[in-house]
Design a protein around this motif. Structure first.
Motif, short mmCIF file in Angstrom:
data_model
loop_
_atom_site.label_atom_id
_atom_site.label_comp_id
_atom_site.label_asym_id
_atom_site.label_seq_id
_atom_site.Cartn_x
_atom_site.Cartn_y
_atom_site.Cartn_z
N ALA A 62 0.83 -1.31 0.11
CA ALA A 62 0.00 -0.01 0.03
C ALA A 62 0.92 1.11 0.07
O ALA A 62 0.43 2.34 -0.28
CB ALA A 62 -0.87 -0.09 1.24
N LEU A 63 2.18 1.22 0.53
CA LEU A 63 3.03 2.11 0.64
C LEU A 63 3.44 2.94 -0.65
O LEU A 63 4.08 4.01 -0.80
CB LEU A 63 4.26 1.91 1.46
CG LEU A 63 3.84 1.55 2.99
CD1 LEU A 63 5.17 1.37 3.64
CD2 LEU A 63 3.06 3.06 3.87
N ASN A 64 3.26 2.07 -1.86
CA ASN A 64 3.73 2.57 -3.21
C ASN A 64 2.74 2.31 -4.17
O ASN A 64 2.83 2.12 -5.28
CB ASN A 64 5.14 2.40 -3.54
CG ASN A 64 5.20 0.94 -4.08
OD1 ASN A 64 4.40 -0.06 -3.59
ND2 ASN A 64 6.35 0.53 -4.76
N ARG A 65 1.22 2.11 -3.58
CA ARG A 65 0.21 1.95 -4.52
C ARG A 65 0.37 0.55 -5.50
O ARG A 65 -0.34 0.46 -6.33
CB ARG A 65 -0.10 3.12 -5.24
CG ARG A 65 -0.60 4.02 -4.35
CD ARG A 65 -1.05 5.44 -5.16
NE ARG A 65 -2.15 5.08 -6.22
CZ ARG A 65 -2.89 6.11 -6.67
NH1 ARG A 65 -2.55 7.50 -6.60
NH2 ARG A 65 -3.56 5.77 -7.57
N MET A 66 1.11 -0.36 -4.94
CA MET A 66 1.31 -1.75 -5.67
C MET A 66 0.09 -2.31 -5.65
O MET A 66 -0.29 -3.18 -6.48
CB MET A 66 2.23 -2.55 -4.88
CG MET A 66 3.72 -2.47 -5.62
SD MET A 66 3.81 -2.73 -7.33
CE MET A 66 5.50 -2.18 -7.97
N ASN A 67 -1.02 -2.25 -4.66
CA ASN A 67 -2.15 -2.91 -4.62
C ASN A 67 -3.15 -2.39 -5.69
O ASN A 67 -3.81 -3.02 -6.18
CB ASN A 67 -3.04 -2.66 -3.22
CG ASN A 67 -2.13 -3.37 -2.17
OD1 ASN A 67 -1.63 -4.33 -2.30
ND2 ASN A 67 -1.97 -2.64 -1.05
N ASP A 68 -2.65 -1.39 -6.25
CA ASP A 68 -3.49 -0.73 -7.52
C ASP A 68 -3.84 -1.69 -8.68
O ASP A 68 -4.55 -1.64 -9.50
CB ASP A 68 -2.85 0.66 -8.09
CG ASP A 68 -2.99 1.80 -7.07
OD1 ASP A 68 -3.53 1.60 -6.01
OD2 ASP A 68 -2.89 2.85 -7.61
N THR A 69 -2.62 -2.53 -8.70
CA THR A 69 -2.75 -3.59 -9.71
C THR A 69 -3.54 -4.63 -9.35
O THR A 69 -3.71 -5.60 -10.33
CB THR A 69 -1.08 -4.08 -9.96
OG1 THR A 69 -0.61 -4.58 -8.61
CG2 THR A 69 -0.04 -2.87 -10.36
N ILE A 70 -4.23 -4.98 -8.48
CA ILE A 70 -5.12 -5.95 -8.08
C ILE A 70 -6.35 -5.24 -8.04
O ILE A 70 -6.93 -4.31 -7.42
CB ILE A 70 -4.67 -6.45 -6.66
CG1 ILE A 70 -3.33 -6.92 -6.39
CG2 ILE A 70 -5.60 -7.56 -6.38
CD1 ILE A 70 -2.76 -7.19 -5.05
N PRO A 71 -7.23 -5.64 -9.03
CA PRO A 71 -8.57 -5.00 -9.31
C PRO A 71 -9.48 -5.15 -8.00
O PRO A 71 -10.18 -4.12 -7.74
CB PRO A 71 -9.07 -5.94 -10.47
CG PRO A 71 -8.13 -6.69 -11.23
CD PRO A 71 -6.89 -6.67 -10.13
N SER A 72 -9.44 -6.06 -7.12
CA SER A 72 -10.42 -6.01 -6.08
C SER A 72 -9.77 -5.48 -4.77
O SER A 72 -10.60 -5.37 -3.75
CB SER A 72 -10.58 -7.82 -5.65
OG SER A 72 -9.25 -8.22 -5.17
N ALA A 73 -8.64 -4.70 -4.78
CA ALA A 73 -8.12 -4.03 -3.74
C ALA A 73 -8.65 -2.65 -3.46
O ALA A 73 -8.77 -2.01 -4.58
CB ALA A 73 -6.75 -4.08 -3.90
N LYS A 74 -8.94 -2.37 -2.25
CA LYS A 74 -9.58 -1.09 -1.90
C LYS A 74 -8.75 -0.63 -0.68
O LYS A 74 -8.39 -1.45 0.43
CB LYS A 74 -11.02 -1.26 -1.79
CG LYS A 74 -11.59 0.35 -1.40
CD LYS A 74 -12.86 0.03 -1.45
CE LYS A 74 -13.40 -0.39 -0.01
NZ LYS A 74 -14.69 -0.63 0.43
N VAL A 75 -8.24 0.70 -0.77
CA VAL A 75 -7.47 1.16 0.44
C VAL A 75 -7.89 2.32 0.86
O VAL A 75 -8.58 3.31 0.19
CB VAL A 75 -5.85 1.47 -0.11
CG1 VAL A 75 -5.08 2.17 1.19
CG2 VAL A 75 -5.29 0.20 -0.78
N GLU A 76 -8.28 2.49 2.19
CA GLU A 76 -8.81 3.66 2.82
C GLU A 76 -7.84 4.09 3.95
O GLU A 76 -6.95 3.28 4.38
CB GLU A 76 -10.24 2.97 3.74
CG GLU A 76 -11.21 2.38 2.88
CD GLU A 76 -12.35 1.80 3.45
OE1 GLU A 76 -13.28 1.84 2.99
OE2 GLU A 76 -12.30 1.61 4.76
N GLY A 77 -8.25 5.33 4.25
CA GLY A 77 -7.28 5.86 5.27
C GLY A 77 -6.28 6.92 4.46
O GLY A 77 -6.47 7.06 3.25
N THR A 78 -5.29 7.24 5.26
CA THR A 78 -4.28 8.39 4.71
C THR A 78 -2.75 7.64 4.79
O THR A 78 -2.30 7.17 5.45
CB THR A 78 -4.23 9.68 5.54
OG1 THR A 78 -5.56 10.08 5.68
CG2 THR A 78 -3.61 10.63 4.74
#
Length: 255
Positions: free
Chosen positions: A52-68
């Motif tokens: 999540a610290l470099n938005r690598m989860n963006d590459t996973i369609p089902s991933a969602k990140v909340e918070g700051t």
């Protein structure tokens, strides 16, 4: 964490894969001049949080990140954030060495070329030499720069990947179990390298080896079931943990 300036700050970060919550409300300041280790049993969320610290989860369609999540006070999840630029500033080294199927030289030169960091062939040569030198690899490969990066040994490939991350002049280097595929000698070299890079970059390492965390880091965060249970100076976490769950993990009651 008042003794160390925070390079990255996260506040109440949740990560979901579809309906499954993988990270639950993690708040942490990652200091600029230290190595921070994330430890915890398999599947506890430490790699998910790292990604999540470099938005690598963006590459996973089902991933969602909340918070700051902030880098130098700037929220990295705003729509205006250039993700390519972000990943140059926050580099990543994966569990399995993944050199490009290109020459050793091109592995290193690729990033600086894309980001316009080298005007001339000479300055590119300089970046390649400097990066490989910092990664402790120059003397081993300087006469074979046109050979494929994939022809190197596993440990050398991992150092090549670290050199590749360094070449674009990052501010943070994330390492996801960088030694888990390596033998003890290659592991010792990577740990030595992490030592050499400490202070020059903010480094975050996910490791399943508590011994490794104790050897290379100055700060340790213990994760369990998606939560960050405890975070503090590495020595305190290992010798005098506050939380019972941390103590149980450190003393080997589960893991």
């Amino acid at each position: 964490m008042n003794d160390a300036e925070a390079k990255m700050r996260t506040r109440d970060v949740n990560v979901y894969y579809g309906d499954k919550q993988a990270i639950d409300s993690v708040t942490i300041d990652i200091p600029s001049q230290f190595v921070t280790a994330f430890i915890g049993p398999s599947g506890c969320g430490k790699s998910t949080f790292l990604r999540a610290l470099n938005r690598m989860n963006d590459t996973i369609p089902s991933a969602k990140v909340e918070g700051t999540i902030e880098l130098d006070g700037q929220d990295i999840y705003t729509s205006g954030m250039d993700v390519v630029q972000l990943r140059a500033r926050v580099g990543m080294v994966f569990q399995k060495p993944n050199p490009f199927p290109k020459s050793i030289y091109d592995n290193i030169a690729y990033g600086p070329k894309i980001h316009g960091l080298a005007e001339t062939k000479d300055s590119l040569d300089e970046i390649v030499e400097k990066s490989l030198t910092r990664a402790g690899l120059w003397n081993e490969v300087k006469d074979r720069l046109d050979e494929s990066g994939t022809a190197l040994s596993g440990g050398q490939q991992q150092r090549l990947c670290i050199a590749r991350a360094i070449a674009v002049d990052p501010e943070v280097i994330l390492m996801d179990e960088p030694c888990s595929a390596l033998d003890p000698i290659a592991t010792a070299k990577i740990e030595e390298l992490i030592d050499d890079l400490t202070g020059r970059y903010a480094i975050v390492i996910v490791t399943h080896s508590m011994q490794q965390a104790a050897r290379v880091s100055q700060r340790t965060a213990f994760f369990h079931l998606g939560k960050m249970v405890e975070y503090g100076p590495t020595e305190d976490i290992f010798t005098n943990p506050i939380e019972e769950r941390t103590k149980d993990y450190i003393t080997g009651r589960y893991g």
